[in-house]
Design an enzyme around this catalytic site. Structure first.
Site, PDB file in Angstrom:
ATOM      1  N   LYS A   1      -3.740  -3.823  -7.242  1.00 16.02           N
ATOM      2  CA  LYS A   1      -3.464  -3.188  -5.971  1.00 16.02           C
ATOM      3  C   LYS A   1      -3.551  -1.559  -6.521  1.00 16.02           C
ATOM      4  O   LYS A   1      -3.312  -1.562  -8.293  1.00 16.02           O
ATOM      5  CB  LYS A   1      -1.861  -3.421  -5.787  1.00 16.02           C
ATOM      6  CG  LYS A   1      -0.803  -3.653  -6.028  1.00 16.02           C
ATOM      7  CD  LYS A   1       0.828  -3.252  -6.252  1.00 16.02           C
ATOM      8  CE  LYS A   1       1.782  -3.671  -7.043  1.00 16.02           C
ATOM      9  NZ  LYS A   1       1.847  -5.209  -7.172  1.00 16.02           N
TER      10      LYS A   1
ATOM     11  N   ASP B   1       2.588   4.915  -8.789  1.00 12.84           N
ATOM     12  CA  ASP B   1       4.361   5.020  -9.508  1.00 12.84           C
ATOM     13  C   ASP B   1       4.181   4.580 -11.376  1.00 12.84           C
ATOM     14  O   ASP B   1       2.522   5.125 -11.476  1.00 12.84           O
ATOM     15  CB  ASP B   1       4.623   3.297  -9.383  1.00 12.84           C
ATOM     16  CG  ASP B   1       3.589   2.080  -9.965  1.00 12.84           C
ATOM     17  OD1 ASP B   1       2.407   2.471  -9.690  1.00 12.84           O
ATOM     18  OD2 ASP B   1       3.619   1.152 -10.052  1.00 12.84           O
TER      19      ASP B   1
ATOM     20  N   SER C   1       5.713  -0.212 -16.257  1.00 14.58           N
ATOM     21  CA  SER C   1       5.385  -0.787 -14.423  1.00 14.58           C
ATOM     22  C   SER C   1       6.705   0.337 -14.024  1.00 14.58           C
ATOM     23  O   SER C   1       6.699   1.658 -13.764  1.00 14.58           O
ATOM     24  CB  SER C   1       5.400  -2.320 -14.051  1.00 14.58           C
ATOM     25  OG  SER C   1       5.455  -2.348 -13.005  1.00 14.58           O
ATOM     26  N   HIS C   2       7.170  -0.011 -12.882  1.00 18.39           N
ATOM     27  CA  HIS C   2       8.053   0.471 -12.257  1.00 18.39           C
ATOM     28  C   HIS C   2       9.809   0.418 -12.621  1.00 18.39           C
ATOM     29  O   HIS C   2      10.607   0.819 -11.677  1.00 18.39           O
ATOM     30  CB  HIS C   2       8.582   0.292  -9.973  1.00 18.39           C
ATOM     31  CG  HIS C   2       8.638  -0.982 -10.056  1.00 18.39           C
ATOM     32  ND1 HIS C   2       7.105  -1.648 -10.523  1.00 18.39           N
ATOM     33  CD2 HIS C   2       9.048  -1.692  -9.858  1.00 18.39           C
ATOM     34  CE1 HIS C   2       7.136  -3.447  -9.753  1.00 18.39           C
ATOM     35  NE2 HIS C   2       9.013  -2.892  -9.218  1.00 18.39           N
TER      36      HIS C   2
ATOM     37  N   SER D   1       5.974  -3.664  -0.950  1.00 19.25           N
ATOM     38  CA  SER D   1       6.529  -2.763  -1.284  1.00 19.25           C
ATOM     39  C   SER D   1       5.411  -1.447  -2.132  1.00 19.25           C
ATOM     40  O   SER D   1       5.106  -1.052  -3.440  1.00 19.25           O
ATOM     41  CB  SER D   1       7.138  -3.921  -2.706  1.00 19.25           C
ATOM     42  OG  SER D   1       5.766  -4.362  -2.757  1.00 19.25           O
TER      43      SER D   1
ATOM     44  N   ASP E   1       2.187   2.954 -13.876  1.00 21.48           N
ATOM     45  CA  ASP E   1       1.149   2.204 -14.308  1.00 21.48           C
ATOM     46  C   ASP E   1      -0.487   2.653 -13.189  1.00 21.48           C
ATOM     47  O   ASP E   1      -0.775   1.865 -13.256  1.00 21.48           O
ATOM     48  CB  ASP E   1       1.226   0.589 -14.397  1.00 21.48           C
ATOM     49  CG  ASP E   1       1.563  -0.730 -13.458  1.00 21.48           C
ATOM     50  OD1 ASP E   1       2.714   0.608 -11.808  1.00 21.48           O
ATOM     51  OD2 ASP E   1       1.607  -1.067 -13.977  1.00 21.48           O
TER      52      ASP E   1
ATOM     53  N   GLU F   1       1.515  -4.787   0.790  1.00 23.80           N
ATOM     54  CA  GLU F   1       2.392  -5.124   0.499  1.00 23.80           C
ATOM     55  C   GLU F   1       3.360  -4.270   0.459  1.00 23.80           C
ATOM     56  O   GLU F   1       2.941  -3.093   0.512  1.00 23.80           O
ATOM     57  CB  GLU F   1       2.705  -5.892  -0.649  1.00 23.80           C
ATOM     58  CG  GLU F   1       2.533  -4.945  -2.006  1.00 23.80           C
ATOM     59  CD  GLU F   1       2.772  -6.402  -3.625  1.00 23.80           C
ATOM     60  OE1 GLU F   1       3.019  -6.991  -3.089  1.00 23.80           O
ATOM     61  OE2 GLU F   1       2.882  -5.219  -4.431  1.00 23.80           O
TER      62      GLU F   1
ATOM     63  N   ASP G   1      -0.504   1.483  -9.541  1.00 23.22           N
ATOM     64  CA  ASP G   1      -0.813   0.509  -9.193  1.00 23.22           C
ATOM     65  C   ASP G   1      -0.211   0.649  -7.806  1.00 23.22           C
ATOM     66  O   ASP G   1      -1.150   0.141  -6.973  1.00 23.22           O
ATOM     67  CB  ASP G   1      -0.971  -0.767  -9.757  1.00 23.22           C
ATOM     68  CG  ASP G   1       0.481  -1.677 -10.054  1.00 23.22           C
ATOM     69  OD1 ASP G   1       1.186  -0.137  -9.596  1.00 23.22           O
ATOM     70  OD2 ASP G   1       0.381  -2.577 -10.399  1.00 23.22           O
ATOM     71  N   ARG G   2       0.714   1.949  -7.205  1.00 22.73           N
ATOM     72  CA  ARG G   2       0.768   0.989  -6.154  1.00 22.73           C
ATOM     73  C   ARG G   2       1.365   3.113  -5.752  1.00 22.73           C
ATOM     74  O   ARG G   2       0.827   3.793  -6.069  1.00 22.73           O
ATOM     75  CB  ARG G   2       3.154   1.010  -6.258  1.00 22.73           C
ATOM     76  CG  ARG G   2       2.709  -0.838  -6.905  1.00 22.73           C
ATOM     77  CD  ARG G   2       4.108  -0.772  -6.647  1.00 22.73           C
ATOM     78  NE  ARG G   2       5.388  -0.349  -7.012  1.00 22.73           N
ATOM     79  CZ  ARG G   2       6.335   0.407  -7.051  1.00 22.73           C
ATOM     80  NH1 ARG G   2       6.469   0.135  -5.260  1.00 22.73           N
ATOM     81  NH2 ARG G   2       7.254   0.688  -7.501  1.00 22.73           N
TER      82      ARG G   2
ATOM     83  N   THR H   1       4.867 -13.110  -2.026  1.00 23.60           N
ATOM     84  CA  THR H   1       4.886 -12.205  -2.478  1.00 23.60           C
ATOM     85  C   THR H   1       4.230 -11.689  -3.948  1.00 23.60           C
ATOM     86  O   THR H   1       4.643 -13.163  -4.478  1.00 23.60           O
ATOM     87  CB  THR H   1       6.201 -11.027  -2.964  1.00 23.60           C
ATOM     88  OG1 THR H   1       6.759 -10.964  -1.611  1.00 23.60           O
ATOM     89  CG2 THR H   1       6.870  -9.916  -3.260  1.00 23.60           C
TER      90      THR H   1
END
Length: 506
Positions: free
Chosen positions: A323, A223, A47-48, A312, A225, A310, A227-228, A291
């Site tokens: 997301k 990021d 992830s991040h 972030s 994966d 969101e 998603d962001r 969150t």
């Protein structure tokens, strides 16, 4: 382990690479050759967090709706870890080549068992083409006046960027930056923000020194994966809170998937209230949730929410239950294509900055900053939060303290510790953050996260709402200065934490 526990079939993305949004899409959309559907998925992701064998590495389970497992499920999983005495594993399964598409069949301990390696992008690309008008985006990307740069930060998004932006939409491969997925993210930290996406930030003209070439019209980063996302214009940063609210305000006209209207919109509590104003103006259902993406998923499963975001750097919609960074970029391309449909042959295009300024002129502007105080003493952090809860019992006293600090700050009209009752399943989430809501629409929010051995992190969110369109272009730090002073003195931040400045300001 799956074979030993009687699972009949495993699907694996080609080369083991699937973005988190694509996993959600595959669970929801993909049908196997024999008509089978996935009942869930394991996502192995950094992830991040930093990747590689010596750093954080996550495992996540997604449910049949394509979304992250809710707390009721993760609590049961955790409870099982405390009582488990043994686990089953099939010892003699052959290695499977996951670099080749195809099905490997064999007999596992529980009977026939097969592993299918499938193209990681095709289901996701098909879904994107059903949501967006690829033809109008193609025209935008084909205009000599429109240039863009997409930075995957060596995460999994690179594989999807090539497929969608280059192969499907005809963009030049030179528009892509760091789009080769690497196990260690090329030694970088794949967090799509102004600090870590340094190369993109420089290229977009937002670095400390001017770039050698004229910056592109549009920039975006992902990021690890995928998603962001972060959205940039030429020399211009779009905050995540504004990205979500601008997509919501323009979705019906710009994106075919939403042409019949939005069911509702939602944001996480710390995210700026820019989306609230859009919802109010467009008479949309609006939800403020804790969150965590799973709260949005519940609303979407109940047909209550179409678009959410969101602070972030997460933006998404009800097309999946995660997301979705590439979706956000395609949404922005769609808005730019719609706004420029009559001006592709004109001298000047409508820019990202123009769209944001138009939005502020219509809805006002929420100046917004987040102060992170990392690794502060856990006891001091808890004392600070308890102190804030205590003073909330008398708003008169709170306003007296504030007026003693600054006379040019509006009165607090409401203050609470945020609690969310899910309108779908009735579950209650308590202690989600301490809020001070001001008469002019401004807010202060204090949240505590992580109280482990490393100390705690206090996040302070400062938001100043300005409706007067002659004041929406002010410098952000200048606009927020009075409220920042109030936040730090009202909370006695330095007294409780010993910190004279935050670790990070976003």
């Amino acid at each position: 382990m799956a074979a030993a526990n009687g699972v009949r079939r495993i699907w694996v993305g080609l080369n083991g690479l699937l973005s988190t949004p694509a996993v959600s899409c595959v669970i929801r959309e993909r049908v196997g050759a024999d008509g089978s559907k996935a009942t869930g998925a394991f996502i192995l992701t950094a992830s991040h967090n930093p990747g590689g064998p010596h750093e954080d590495f996550g495992i996540k389970y997604n449910m049949e709706n394509g979304g992250p497992a809710p707390e009721a499920i993760t609590d049961k999983i955790y409870a099982n870890t405390k009582t488990i005495k043994e686990y089953l594993i099939a010892e003699n399964l052959p290695d499977i080549d996951i670099s080749t598409i195809g099905v490997t069949k064999f007999i596992g301990p529980e009977g026939s068992y097969d592993v299918e390696v499938f193209d990681s992008a095709s289901d996701y690309v098909k879904l994107m083409k059903s949501i967006f008008d690829f033809e109008s985006i193609q025209k935008l990307l084909g205009s000599p006046k429109f240039t863009f740069c997409y930075d995957a930060l060596h995460g999994v998004a690179g594989a999807y960027a090539k497929r969608i932006f280059v192969e499907e939409l005809g963009a030049k491969e030179s528009s892509l930056l760091n789009c080769t997925p690497k196990e260690d993210f090329g030694g970088g930290h794949p967090d799509p923000n102004l600090t870590y996406a340094k190369e993109l930030v420089m290229r977009m003209g937002l670095g400390k020194s001017n770039p050698q070439d004229e910056p592109p019209e549009f920039g975006a980063a992902a990021d690890g994966d995928a998603d962001r996302n972060m959205i940039l214009g030429k020399r211009f940063f779009v905050t995540p809170s504004y990205s979500a609210s601008i997509i919501a305000a323009n979705a019906v006209q710009s994106i075919p998937y939403f042409s019949s209207g939005l069911k509702g919109v939602a944001r996480s509590m710390p995210t700026s209230a820019a989306l609230d104003v859009v919802a109010q103006n467009l008479s949309l259902k609006f939800f403020e949730v804790p969150t965590g993406w799973k709260f949005f998923g519940n609303l979407m499963d109940a047909d209550l929410c179409s678009i959410c975001g969101e602070e972030s750097f997460g933006t998404g919609s009800d097309h999946i239950r995660e997301k979705d960074g590439i979706w956000a970029v395609l949404a922005w391309f769609s808005i730019l294509a719609y706004k420029n449909k009559d001006s592709l042959n004109e001298d000047k295009l409508v820019t990202v900055e123009d769209i944001v300024h138009q939005h502020w002129a219509t809805y006002g502007r929420h100046f917004y900053a987040r102060y992170d105080y990392e690794n502060v003493d856990a006891a001091g952090a808890k004392e600070l939060m308890s102190y804030l809860v205590n003073i909330q019992s008398s708003l008169q006293e709170v306003n007296k303290i504030i007026k003693g600090i600054r006379l040019d700050v509006s009165d607090v009209v409401d203050a609470d510790e945020f609690e969310y009752k899910d309108p779908v399943d009735g579950s209650v989430s308590k202690h989600q953050g301490i809020r001070f809501l001001f008469a002019d629409g401004s807010r202060l929010v204090f949240r505590l996260s992580g109280t482990g051995s490393e100390g705690a992190t206090i996040r302070l969110y400062i938001e100043q709402y300005v409706k007067d369109s002659s004041k929406t272009s002010r410098d952000s730090q200048e606009a927020l200065a009075p409220l920042v002073e109030v936040a730090l003195k009202l909370s006695k931040m330095q007294e409780f934490t010993g910190r004279s400045a935050p670790t990070v300001i976003t």
